[in-house]
Design a protein around this motif. Structure first.
Motif, short mmCIF file in Angstrom:
data_model
loop_
_atom_site.label_atom_id
_atom_site.label_comp_id
_atom_site.label_asym_id
_atom_site.label_seq_id
_atom_site.Cartn_x
_atom_site.Cartn_y
_atom_site.Cartn_z
N THR A 249 65.49 105.15 8.45
CA THR A 249 66.87 104.99 8.28
C THR A 249 67.28 103.42 8.65
N ALA A 250 68.29 102.96 8.16
CA ALA A 250 68.90 101.76 8.48
C ALA A 250 68.85 101.34 10.10
N ASP A 251 68.95 102.44 11.07
CA ASP A 251 69.21 102.07 12.18
C ASP A 251 67.73 102.29 12.89
N GLY A 252 66.62 102.59 12.05
CA GLY A 252 65.11 102.89 12.78
C GLY A 252 64.93 103.86 12.40
N VAL A 253 63.43 104.37 12.80
CA VAL A 253 62.63 105.38 12.34
C VAL A 253 62.56 106.29 13.34
N ARG A 254 62.57 107.72 12.72
CA ARG A 254 62.50 108.91 13.81
C ARG A 254 61.35 109.66 13.24
N VAL A 255 60.55 110.13 14.33
CA VAL A 255 59.34 110.76 14.13
C VAL A 255 59.34 112.12 14.90
N ALA B 50 52.27 121.09 17.87
CA ALA B 50 51.18 120.36 18.89
C ALA B 50 51.61 120.66 20.01
N SER B 51 52.99 120.62 20.48
CA SER B 51 53.09 120.61 21.91
C SER B 51 53.43 122.14 22.64
N ASN B 52 52.97 122.23 23.84
CA ASN B 52 53.52 123.23 24.44
C ASN B 52 55.03 123.38 24.73
N GLU B 53 55.62 122.22 24.56
CA GLU B 53 57.06 121.93 24.67
C GLU B 53 57.89 122.50 23.52
N GLY B 54 57.07 122.73 22.54
CA GLY B 54 57.64 122.75 21.04
C GLY B 54 57.98 121.51 20.49
N VAL B 55 58.88 121.58 19.31
CA VAL B 55 59.15 120.23 18.60
C VAL B 55 59.52 119.05 19.40
N TYR B 56 58.93 117.90 19.14
CA TYR B 56 59.42 116.84 19.90
C TYR B 56 59.54 115.53 19.40
N ARG B 57 60.04 114.69 19.73
CA ARG B 57 60.09 113.24 18.99
C ARG B 57 58.99 112.32 19.63
N TRP B 58 58.36 111.72 18.73
CA TRP B 58 57.04 111.02 19.09
C TRP B 58 57.62 109.65 19.25
#
Ligand SMILES: Cc1cc2nc3c(=O)[nH]c(=O)nc-3n(C[C@H](O)[C@H](O)[C@H](O)COP(=O)(O)OP(=O)(O)OC[C@H]3O[C@@H](n4cnc5c(N)ncnc54)[C@H](O)[C@@H]3O)c2cc1C
Length: 262
Positions: free
Chosen positions: A190-196, A201-209
């Motif tokens: 996005t114009a404000d940056g990148v989200r991943v 993969a994680s035992n904590e469920g979905v997460y942001r890298w």
């Protein structure tokens, strides 16, 4: 199966009042809930179907935001969002098989928050807002661990709003038996940056890298990630893949998603 009441409301208000009954539970496409009931792992007394509520079905765009009704099937998102938000439409088009895509709904997927599901990555990676019959919840606050969300027991996901990014891509390494993600990575620029956002993969469920987000926000290129891979500490290890295999896949799929963004 066993006896239960079935309600098919036509409005969100009717659905909310049906959900107030003792033992009531929302029913989306039934792709998860019905097998769970058949195995007697869940036993709701009243099933409140969401799919007859017209205001909860469909895809609409207003300005830079794509809004999807909570009872919209994956197949409809794949078709109707294809020109509006291609990265998200492609994610929906690769969920499960045609039967699952024609019954399963975005609201059911996000409410369930399976640790290997695709939509949680799409919603978190896009910075979406989950709207319920009572409030708006930012994706960053919504996902709270495996099968855990910020939803209250009788809360209904009425819609999900996605800010449309400049570019986005979802890469999924299929678990071939289930078609869920062994690992899946959604990248949005996005114009404000990148989200991943990473699923499967994680035992904590979905997460942001966040490490990858920082690197890609500085330089949106595969090279910015060099040989980076996911954090081994939290990785799921099971008969389908070891923790180190999943951590490696996180890096590989993120680089592929960036490359696919062009
Ligand atoms: C063989 C198979 C393969 C699959 N492959 C994939 C895949 O590759 N990727 C992927 O992401 N998913 C996959 N799925 C999951 C599927 O896509 C559905 O999203 C998922 O089963 C739940 O959606 P549903 O609409 O069927 O919800 P349901 O099964 O009806 O409900 C699931 C949960 O959500 C709650 N709920 C339903 N709707 C709402 C609502 N509007 N508001 C609040 N709570 C609600 C229910 O009470 C229940 O707790 C697969 C499923 C199957 C059976």
């Amino acid at each position: 199966m066993y006896n239960f009441e079935f309600a098919k409301p036509k409005t969100v208000e009717e659905a909310a009042s049906a959900m107030a009954a003792e033992g009531a539970q929302a029913l989306g496409g039934g792709q998860t809930l019905l097998p769970t009931m058949k195995q007697r792992l869940a036993s709701p007394e009243v099933l409140v179907s969401m799919t007859g509520i017209e205001s909860m079905v469909g895809v609409a765009v207003r300005g830079d935001t794509l809004t999807i009704g909570g009872a919209t099937t994956h197949a409809q998102v794949a078709a109707d969002a294809a020109d509006l938000y291609p990265g998200l439409a492609a994610l929906a088009a690769n969920i499960g098989d045609p039967a699952v895509r024609n019954r399963g709904t975005i609201g059911g997927s996000l409410a369930n928050n399976d640790p290997a599901a695709c939509y949680p990555a799409g919603a978190l990676g896009s910075g979406a807002t989950i709207t319920t019959n009572t409030r708006d919840i930012a994706a960053d606050d919504y996902f709270q661990g495996m099968f855990e969300t910020a939803l209250d027991e009788d809360e209904i996901i009425t819609s999900v709003s996605f800010p449309i990014p400049e570019k986005a891509n979802y890469q999924k390494f299929d678990q071939p038996a289930s078609r869920f993600a062994l690992v899946g990575v959604f990248v949005a620029k996005t114009a404000d940056g990148v989200r991943v956002a990473v699923t499967g993969a994680s035992n904590e469920g979905v997460y942001r890298w966040t490490e990858a987000e920082t690197a890609l926000s500085a330089s949106f290129s595969e090279g910015a990630l060099e040989s980076m891979s996911g954090n081994l500490d939290d990785m799921i290890a099971d008969l389908h893949g070891s923790a180190s295999y999943r951590a490696h896949l996180v890096g590989v799929l993120t680089r592929r998603a960036v490359a696919a963004c062009g």
